[in-house]
Motif scaffolding. Sequence first.
Motif, PDB file in Angstrom:
ATOM      1  N   ASP A  22       0.826  -1.210   0.000  1.00 24.05           N
ATOM      2  CA  ASP A  22       0.000   0.000   0.000  1.00 24.05           C
ATOM      3  C   ASP A  22       0.861   1.261   0.000  1.00 24.05           C
ATOM      4  N   THR A  23       1.937   1.241   0.770  1.00 27.19           N
ATOM      5  CA  THR A  23       2.839   2.388   0.841  1.00 27.19           C
ATOM      6  C   THR A  23       3.487   2.638  -0.512  1.00 27.19           C
ATOM      7  N   THR A  24       3.890   1.573  -1.173  1.00 27.48           N
ATOM      8  CA  THR A  24       4.555   1.706  -2.472  1.00 27.48           C
ATOM      9  C   THR A  24       3.590   2.235  -3.525  1.00 27.48           C
ATOM     10  N   GLU A  25       2.401   1.703  -3.563  1.00 28.02           N
ATOM     11  CA  GLU A  25       1.414   2.192  -4.527  1.00 28.02           C
ATOM     12  C   GLU A  25       1.085   3.660  -4.280  1.00 28.02           C
ATOM     13  N   LYS A  26       0.922   4.027  -3.020  1.00 26.80           N
ATOM     14  CA  LYS A  26       0.628   5.421  -2.678  1.00 26.80           C
ATOM     15  C   LYS A  26       1.780   6.323  -3.104  1.00 26.80           C
ATOM     16  N   PHE A  27       3.022   5.917  -2.820  1.00 27.02           N
ATOM     17  CA  PHE A  27       4.177   6.709  -3.227  1.00 27.02           C
ATOM     18  C   PHE A  27       4.191   6.897  -4.740  1.00 27.02           C
ATOM     19  N   CYS A  28       4.051   5.814  -5.482  1.00 23.20           N
ATOM     20  CA  CYS A  28       4.114   5.894  -6.947  1.00 23.20           C
ATOM     21  C   CYS A  28       3.035   6.823  -7.490  1.00 23.20           C
ATOM     22  N   ASN A  29       1.829   6.703  -6.982  1.00 24.50           N
ATOM     23  CA  ASN A  29       0.745   7.571  -7.441  1.00 24.50           C
ATOM     24  C   ASN A  29       1.011   9.036  -7.101  1.00 24.50           C
ATOM     25  N   ILE A  57      12.601   8.581 -12.731  1.00 26.17           N
ATOM     26  CA  ILE A  57      11.897   8.105 -11.535  1.00 26.17           C
ATOM     27  C   ILE A  57      10.409   7.982 -11.818  1.00 26.17           C
ATOM     28  N   ASN A  58       9.874   8.919 -12.583  1.00 29.83           N
ATOM     29  CA  ASN A  58       8.469   8.836 -12.966  1.00 29.83           C
ATOM     30  C   ASN A  58       8.188   7.537 -13.739  1.00 29.83           C
ATOM     31  N   TRP A  59       9.063   7.213 -14.691  1.00 27.12           N
ATOM     32  CA  TRP A  59       8.899   5.970 -15.455  1.00 27.12           C
ATOM     33  C   TRP A  59       9.094   4.748 -14.564  1.00 27.12           C
ATOM     34  N   LEU A  60       9.990   4.869 -13.607  1.00 27.86           N
ATOM     35  CA  LEU A  60      10.206   3.789 -12.652  1.00 27.86           C
ATOM     36  C   LEU A  60       8.924   3.517 -11.868  1.00 27.86           C
ATOM     37  N   CYS A  61       8.295   4.578 -11.385  1.00 31.56           N
ATOM     38  CA  CYS A  61       7.035   4.430 -10.650  1.00 31.56           C
ATOM     39  C   CYS A  61       5.953   3.807 -11.535  1.00 31.56           C
ATOM     40  N   ASP A  62       5.941   4.204 -12.783  1.00 33.64           N
ATOM     41  CA  ASP A  62       4.954   3.664 -13.717  1.00 33.64           C
ATOM     42  C   ASP A  62       5.184   2.170 -13.973  1.00 33.64           C
ATOM     43  N   SER A  63       6.405   1.706 -13.791  1.00 35.17           N
ATOM     44  CA  SER A  63       6.742   0.302 -14.025  1.00 35.17           C
ATOM     45  C   SER A  63       6.407  -0.599 -12.839  1.00 35.17           C
ATOM     46  N   TYR A  64       6.135   0.006 -11.684  1.00 33.69           N
ATOM     47  CA  TYR A  64       5.845  -0.793 -10.487  1.00 33.69           C
ATOM     48  C   TYR A  64       4.535  -1.552 -10.652  1.00 33.69           C
ATOM     49  N   GLU A  65       4.575  -2.834 -10.304  1.00 31.46           N
ATOM     50  CA  GLU A  65       3.386  -3.685 -10.357  1.00 31.46           C
ATOM     51  C   GLU A  65       3.389  -4.589  -9.130  1.00 31.46           C
ATOM     52  N   PRO A  66       2.373  -4.470  -8.260  1.00 31.88           N
ATOM     53  CA  PRO A  66       2.348  -5.286  -7.047  1.00 31.88           C
ATOM     54  C   PRO A  66       1.974  -6.758  -7.279  1.00 31.88           C
ATOM     55  N   GLU A  67       1.303  -7.055  -8.370  1.00 28.80           N
ATOM     56  CA  GLU A  67       0.846  -8.425  -8.622  1.00 28.80           C
ATOM     57  C   GLU A  67       1.959  -9.272  -9.240  1.00 28.80           C
TER      58      GLU A  67
END
Length: 101
Positions: A22-29, A57-67
């Motif tokens: 949840d923390t990671t998704e919130k940070f990325c958003n 870093i923006n592209w890095l956040c966009d690449s994050y996938e929790p599943e």
Amino acid sequence: MTIYKNMIQLMNDFLAAPIQTDTTEKFCNQYMDMFYDHSNKLENEVSSQCFDIFDDINWLCDSYEPEQSIQNSDPYCIDEMELRDKLTAFVNQLKEHGLYV
């Protein structure tokens, strides 16, 4: 406070936080919203090299996938540990350019 300082503070807070999806998704958003909302101001505040790092870093956040299943099927998706490792490297690059909060 300047946009770049707010963004660096957001990154530092995230890296200091416990590892949680949840923390990671919130940070990325939050990061992506801040980058898109203020990219013009940011571009005026920092050098072009630093702006490119913020963009990476923006592209890095966009690449994050929790599943995990999606991560396995899409080679461009990264997990939380990879995001944290790469983000730390980008923060270090920003520090090398003299940007630090």
